[in-house]
Design an enzyme around this catalytic site. Sequence first.
Site, PDB file in Angstrom:
ATOM      1  CD  GLU A 187      -9.770   3.971  -4.163  1.00 50.25           C
ATOM      2  OE1 GLU A 187     -10.525   4.913  -4.403  1.00 50.25           O
ATOM      3  OE2 GLU A 187      -9.147   4.057  -3.536  1.00 50.25           O
ATOM      4  CB  CYS A 200      -0.102   2.168  -7.224  1.00 55.13           C
ATOM      5  SG  CYS A 200      -0.578   1.720  -5.469  1.00 55.13           S
ATOM      6  CB  CYS A 214      -5.782  -4.536   4.593  1.00 60.15           C
ATOM      7  SG  CYS A 214      -4.225  -5.355   5.184  1.00 60.15           S
ATOM      8  CB  CYS A 243      -1.656  -0.533   9.742  1.00 57.81           C
ATOM      9  SG  CYS A 243      -0.482  -1.694   9.556  1.00 57.81           S
ATOM     10  CB  CYS A 249      -3.638   1.868   6.853  1.00 51.49           C
ATOM     11  SG  CYS A 249      -4.126   1.140   5.219  1.00 51.49           S
ATOM     12  CB  SER A 258       5.145  -0.690   5.896  1.00 49.72           C
ATOM     13  OG  SER A 258       4.594  -0.689   4.620  1.00 49.72           O
ATOM     14  CG  HIS A 316       5.038   2.622   9.377  1.00 55.25           C
ATOM     15  ND1 HIS A 316       5.485   3.357   8.010  1.00 55.25           N
ATOM     16  CD2 HIS A 316       4.032   1.610   8.589  1.00 55.25           C
ATOM     17  CE1 HIS A 316       4.699   2.715   6.725  1.00 55.25           C
ATOM     18  NE2 HIS A 316       4.035   1.827   7.392  1.00 55.25           N
ATOM     19  CB  CYS A 336       0.758   4.864  -3.842  1.00 54.94           C
ATOM     20  SG  CYS A 336       0.648   3.608  -4.661  1.00 54.94           S
TER      21      CYS A 336
HETATM   22  N1  SAH Z   1      -0.250  -3.636   3.040  1.00 54.38           N
HETATM   23  C1  SAH Z   1       1.124  -3.033   2.372  1.00 54.38           C
HETATM   24  C2  SAH Z   1       1.077  -2.197   1.105  1.00 54.38           C
HETATM   25  C3  SAH Z   1      -0.066  -1.396   1.086  1.00 54.38           C
HETATM   26  S1  SAH Z   1       0.083   0.172   1.750  1.00 54.38           S
HETATM   27  C4  SAH Z   1       2.068  -2.311   3.374  1.00 54.38           C
HETATM   28  O1  SAH Z   1       1.540  -2.157   4.530  1.00 54.38           O
HETATM   29  O2  SAH Z   1       3.254  -2.316   3.134  1.00 54.38           O
HETATM   30  C5  SAH Z   1       1.213   0.837   1.068  1.00 54.38           C
HETATM   31  C6  SAH Z   1       2.164   2.009   2.013  1.00 54.38           C
HETATM   32  O3  SAH Z   1       1.130   3.184   2.373  1.00 54.38           O
HETATM   33  C7  SAH Z   1       2.365   1.444   3.052  1.00 54.38           C
HETATM   34  O4  SAH Z   1       3.734   1.600   3.683  1.00 54.38           O
HETATM   35  C8  SAH Z   1       1.465   1.852   4.116  1.00 54.38           C
HETATM   36  O5  SAH Z   1       2.138   1.784   5.627  1.00 54.38           O
HETATM   37  C9  SAH Z   1       1.347   3.354   3.817  1.00 54.38           C
HETATM   38  N2  SAH Z   1       0.086   3.874   4.201  1.00 54.38           N
HETATM   39  C10 SAH Z   1      -0.909   3.202   4.624  1.00 54.38           C
HETATM   40  N3  SAH Z   1      -2.041   4.188   4.917  1.00 54.38           N
HETATM   41  C11 SAH Z   1      -1.078   5.586   5.070  1.00 54.38           C
HETATM   42  C12 SAH Z   1      -1.475   6.646   5.320  1.00 54.38           C
HETATM   43  N4  SAH Z   1      -2.982   7.091   5.716  1.00 54.38           N
HETATM   44  N5  SAH Z   1      -0.865   7.900   4.881  1.00 54.38           N
HETATM   45  C13 SAH Z   1       0.514   7.587   4.621  1.00 54.38           C
HETATM   46  N6  SAH Z   1       0.855   6.338   4.162  1.00 54.38           N
HETATM   47  C14 SAH Z   1       0.002   5.379   4.430  1.00 54.38           C
HETATM   48 FE1  SF4 Z   2      -2.783  -3.579   5.216  1.00 57.18          FE
HETATM   49 FE2  SF4 Z   2      -1.390  -2.068   7.251  1.00 57.18          FE
HETATM   50 FE3  SF4 Z   2      -0.918  -2.164   4.524  1.00 57.18          FE
HETATM   51 FE4  SF4 Z   2      -2.970  -1.062   5.348  1.00 57.18          FE
HETATM   52  S1  SF4 Z   2      -0.602  -0.307   5.980  1.00 57.18           S
HETATM   53  S2  SF4 Z   2      -2.818  -2.286   3.668  1.00 57.18           S
HETATM   54  S3  SF4 Z   2      -3.591  -2.137   7.218  1.00 57.18           S
HETATM   55  S4  SF4 Z   2      -0.922  -3.728   5.981  1.00 57.18           S
END
Ligand code: SAH
Ligand code: SF4
Length: 382
Positions: free
Chosen positions: A100, A131, A138, A142, A145, A243, A245, A362
């Site tokens: 996406e 985006c 992935c 996480c 996610c 990220s 968290h 996003c």
């Molecule tokens: N893999 C990279 C980029 C893609 S995710 C990363 O993890 O940074 C983009 C952002 O969305 C990241 O900060 C991720 O932690 C966050 N994210 C993923 N799943 C989410 C969710 N269910 N709710 C809110 N943010 C989320």
């Molecule tokens: Fe991958 Fe974690 Fe980013 Fe999701 S939040 S895309 S699992 S690195």
Amino acid sequence: MAIPRPTLAPATHPLERLPEEWAEVLVSWGEPAYRGKQVFDWIHRRGVFDPEAMTNLPKTLRARLAEEGLGLPLSLGKMHRASDRTRKLLVRMDDGKEVESVLIPMLERLDPDASDEDEIERLPGDVVTQCISSQVGCAMGCVFCASGVAGLKRHLSAAEIVSQVLLGRTLLEGEERIRNVVLMGMGEPLHNYENVARALVLLTHPEGIGLSKRRVTLSTSGLVPQIDRLGRDFGGQIALAVSLHSVSDERRSQIMPINRKHGLGELMACLARYPMPKRRRITIEYTLIEGVNDSLSEADALARLLARVPAKVNLIPMNPISGSSLGAPATEAVLAFQKRLFDRGLPAFIRKQRGAEVDAACGQLALHGAAPRKKRGLGLAV
Ligand code: SAH
Ligand code: SF4
């Protein structure tokens, strides 16, 4: 001062060739080298993929290019358009796999993702942030996610990464233009370093799409050696989002397995040496999960942790994902967390759920759609 450029692996698709690489190919076909720039200009700057329409090229070369095939390696599967003009694109690659990408018009006067000097800039509604995804699924796992839960299916090629923007440009409305690109879609961009690096060079090439490097933001879960490499390869020009968290190693390892390999100490040291231009800041993404990382003492600890790194915080209330009981805290708790950071001198923005009605916020990009949350709580099982 020359801006560093990475040593790239050879192009694997015609759309991945830089002007000088086109020149080499064209010379081998008996054409003059200067045509390399012309072909690159048609494809990347003008968005023309049909050689027949490349009117300044001789007929024989157009025929040869048609044989080569300059089509995008992906197509638009579906598009959902929200009332705020946010458009979620379901992009289908040639092997049928889907990722996406989201077109997000910047409607606010104050842009939470902008750098310091941009924060006072007024954004007309025709400025769009796109985006894009870097992998199908992935591998980072996480727990909050959807892409992580699905696991890695495959890397995207540089052509597939860039083509999301080439495709996005054909879907713009009125006076819109793509000014910012964020690698915040599906996948961990630094786990696909070689292809992402070539895509970054292509996206920011002044003779092509021509995005400003500081308007391209790469978001990573914290792959330390690759963050260092990105800093070296692009001289710190590519904007970095990390990220985080959680500020506790134990908790972060529970929700982000990458932390077991590169813990917070290592990550923070890496961010402190990222060769960023003056007055720029690293974006720290902090997905707020109720009962997991949303306490005010965690906000205090976050402010302490970031005291020595030029940073701003993007708070993202967690979007529910299928099969997980994790979810966002109540709005008051999100606001209280933000206020606490502000009070500790840390700029913090709450990321708006643009396009939430089409499930396109996003970071919510999923292989399967988000399901309603079953219950709130501490459980980390997914
Ligand atoms: N893999 C990279 C980029 C893609 S995710 C990363 O993890 O940074 C983009 C952002 O969305 C990241 O900060 C991720 O932690 C966050 N994210 C993923 N799943 C989410 C969710 N269910 N709710 C809110 N943010 C989320
Ligand atoms: Fe991958 Fe974690 Fe980013 Fe999701 S939040 S895309 S699992 S690195």
